[in-house]
Write an enzyme that holds these catalytic residues in place. Sequence first.
Site, PDB file in Angstrom:
ATOM      1  N   GLY A  54     -10.823   4.698  -2.081  1.00 56.96           N
ATOM      2  CA  GLY A  54     -11.314   4.563  -0.719  1.00 56.96           C
ATOM      3  C   GLY A  54     -12.826   4.696  -0.750  1.00 56.96           C
ATOM      4  O   GLY A  54     -13.362   5.649  -1.322  1.00 56.96           O
ATOM      5  N   ASP A 243     -12.868  -3.580   5.071  1.00 55.17           N
ATOM      6  CA  ASP A 243     -13.737  -3.341   3.921  1.00 55.17           C
ATOM      7  C   ASP A 243     -15.140  -3.861   4.174  1.00 55.17           C
ATOM      8  O   ASP A 243     -16.114  -3.339   3.618  1.00 55.17           O
ATOM      9  CB  ASP A 243     -13.162  -4.006   2.673  1.00 55.17           C
ATOM     10  CG  ASP A 243     -12.090  -3.144   2.040  1.00 55.17           C
ATOM     11  OD1 ASP A 243     -11.014  -3.032   2.647  1.00 55.17           O
ATOM     12  OD2 ASP A 243     -12.342  -2.564   0.976  1.00 55.17           O
ATOM     13  N   ASN A 253     -10.434  -7.501   5.383  1.00 52.89           N
ATOM     14  CA  ASN A 253      -9.618  -6.316   5.103  1.00 52.89           C
ATOM     15  C   ASN A 253      -8.488  -6.706   4.152  1.00 52.89           C
ATOM     16  O   ASN A 253      -8.374  -7.859   3.737  1.00 52.89           O
ATOM     17  CB  ASN A 253      -9.072  -5.744   6.418  1.00 52.89           C
ATOM     18  CG  ASN A 253      -8.448  -4.370   6.251  1.00 52.89           C
ATOM     19  OD1 ASN A 253      -9.020  -3.500   5.587  1.00 52.89           O
ATOM     20  ND2 ASN A 253      -7.284  -4.149   6.832  1.00 52.89           N
TER      21      ASN A 253
END
Lengths: 369, 369
Positions: A54, A243, A253
């Site tokens: 992440g 993202d 994403n």
Amino acid sequence: MNVDGTPFRTIWRSDDGWSVEIIDQTKLPHAFETLRLCDVGDAARAIREMEVRGAPLIGATAAYGVALAMREDASDTHLQTCYETLLATRPTAVNLRWALDNMRAYLLPIAAPDREAAAYARAVEINDEDVEINRGIGKHGVEIIRALSEAKGGGRVNILTHCNAGWLATVDRGTATSPIYEAHDRGMDVHVWVDETRPRNQGASLTAWELGRHGVPHTVIVDNAGGHLMQHGQVDVCITGTDRTTGTGDVCNKIGTYLKALAAHDNGVPFYVALPSPTIDWTLSDGVAEIPIEQRDGVEVSEMTGRTNGGNIETVRIVPDGSPVANYAFDVTPRRLVTGLITERGVAPASADGLAALFPERVLKKGSA
Amino acid sequence: MNVDGTPFRTIWRSDDGWSVEIIDQTKLPHAFETLRLCDVGDAARAIREMEVRGAPLIGATAAYGVALAMREDASDTHLQTCYETLLATRPTAVNLRWALDNMRAYLLPIAAPDREAAAYARAVEINDEDVEINRGIGKHGVEIIRALSEAKGGGRVNILTHCNAGWLATVDRGTATSPIYEAHDRGMDVHVWVDETRPRNQGASLTAWELGRHGVPHTVIVDNAGGHLMQHGQVDVCITGTDRTTGTGDVCNKIGTYLKALAAHDNGVPFYVALPSPTIDWTLSDGVAEIPIEQRDGVEVSEMTGRTNGGNIETVRIVPDGSPVANYAFDVTPRRLVTGLITERGVAPASADGLAALFPERVLKKGSA
């Protein structure tokens, strides 16, 4: 968030005051284990082996990695060495580079004897800043959930999410999950449809795990199921992460996000995207045309890892020998399908004007891109 | 179709003239094995244990099951017993009941000593009729592929399919795959994007296997990937099957079909559905409202079966303990998203008028439903 009643961040300083602890995410969802990072080598391994993942959490771990390095040797040479060691772990991670640049620029002007304390202090700030951004997303996003609940006379709000834009991808609270945790913690009745998110199954393995540990009602579904649920009124709102977001509001994403946005649009279900403003790329205006989509190793598609009945972690092949596989990691959802962007400063329409109104100081002047 | 150069149906009479052989589909895609059915109990097990699956193939197997039963004992009592035994294997399978009703009605007026021969003859007819229907679908559907190829100046046609509406679900050629095999066998350059089709992975495990064995170029993708491919011009046409089609052209097919139809519509990609006309339910007019969607066992979502590195078939759990799971088996694609329905009589617009023009004798008179 809580793990069965006990609050945890994904990364924190140990009681000894200097070493750093993390949740070992490679063991999830089948075991909850923490790891202690004692030097920059440990921090580099944690990032490289995806014990942490992440974007925000990778940055936070790198910052602590620099602090651990300064504890060993606070020289300019070692500062540069640890910068390079950590950067090489996941060279394409934008947040990793940002955190390392920030730490180096902050520490270089400081005299070596003071660098260790300064590095820990700045690492703590970087960690806390992430949590504050996510709290902001939660504060603004929860109003969307509240309004939906009120429109249903106080009834349960069903939220669909894709992938893991959760607590586990950040230091705490997550991005897409932050409004959900906020609503749950304020006592609202929320339920989350969790897309399993093939091929890496971050929804089933991470989002379902963290929602479950914090006590948020949820149900895991295959990625194919969301359209059917929306056709039958079982989804009140979609909230995903991103993202990379263009300055015009297109959203890049995890692969499959676009399909859910299409289904939401077709059924009048609002589709929101939660993002910390640093993920906005102000130089881009057409996400589908301009954002290159990473192709990853096909084994993520052709193999699946899980826990056997006997309790072992095992990987099995699920595609015929000899059948080729393609593995696109992300897709782009055009802004016309996005109801709004939930940022730490508020909810913006997914448009250049909408984002510029919230972040006027960041918009690129014409010709500056 | 061919298995590495040798033609196979999915079910055939053995060289001994009376026993029946099938491909054991529970072993696919990791092993190609055939099984010999010697009595009605073997046939019932094959259907119940899903050694055969797919509506047309289940019907074909049941027909041979009745023939095997008549070989043992051609009495009225045994005819009724074998009817009930076979029907109980998959009680909701419409084709199973149709084949059994057809065999029983055909055999009852025939004197017991003649029933064995008559039963084999009728079973062969039922099998051959399935192949003929599928050939018809292929003959009409291949013209769509030919036109797309010509529009590209003879270039490769990329076809996306979902689930397994293939040779393995029928006696031969398949439904959605029939135009593809027809095009390939005529020397056209086709390539198939195969959705893995969670949760049961019929795309990755069956469609990829049969295309590979027949030599059709293909690539396995996760169900999330099709939208991205369509945004980037990498899909020329979608062709899927259907489990149930309304008389107005709505299509109920494997969960996730609707999401691909949305993406096709959003990107101007034609979306065709191939169907044998018996799957049209002339009593239905609104698929989303009227077709109940089966919910299946959640273990199909929470567990995954494949082959370990050591060559064993193993099942692994991929969802956290304690996380609830929902498993909807089908969704409905509204006719507005369907470019055309490929039937054995031709390609119809997805509308009541379109279907009625091809099947005028089957349309229900007003008030007769």
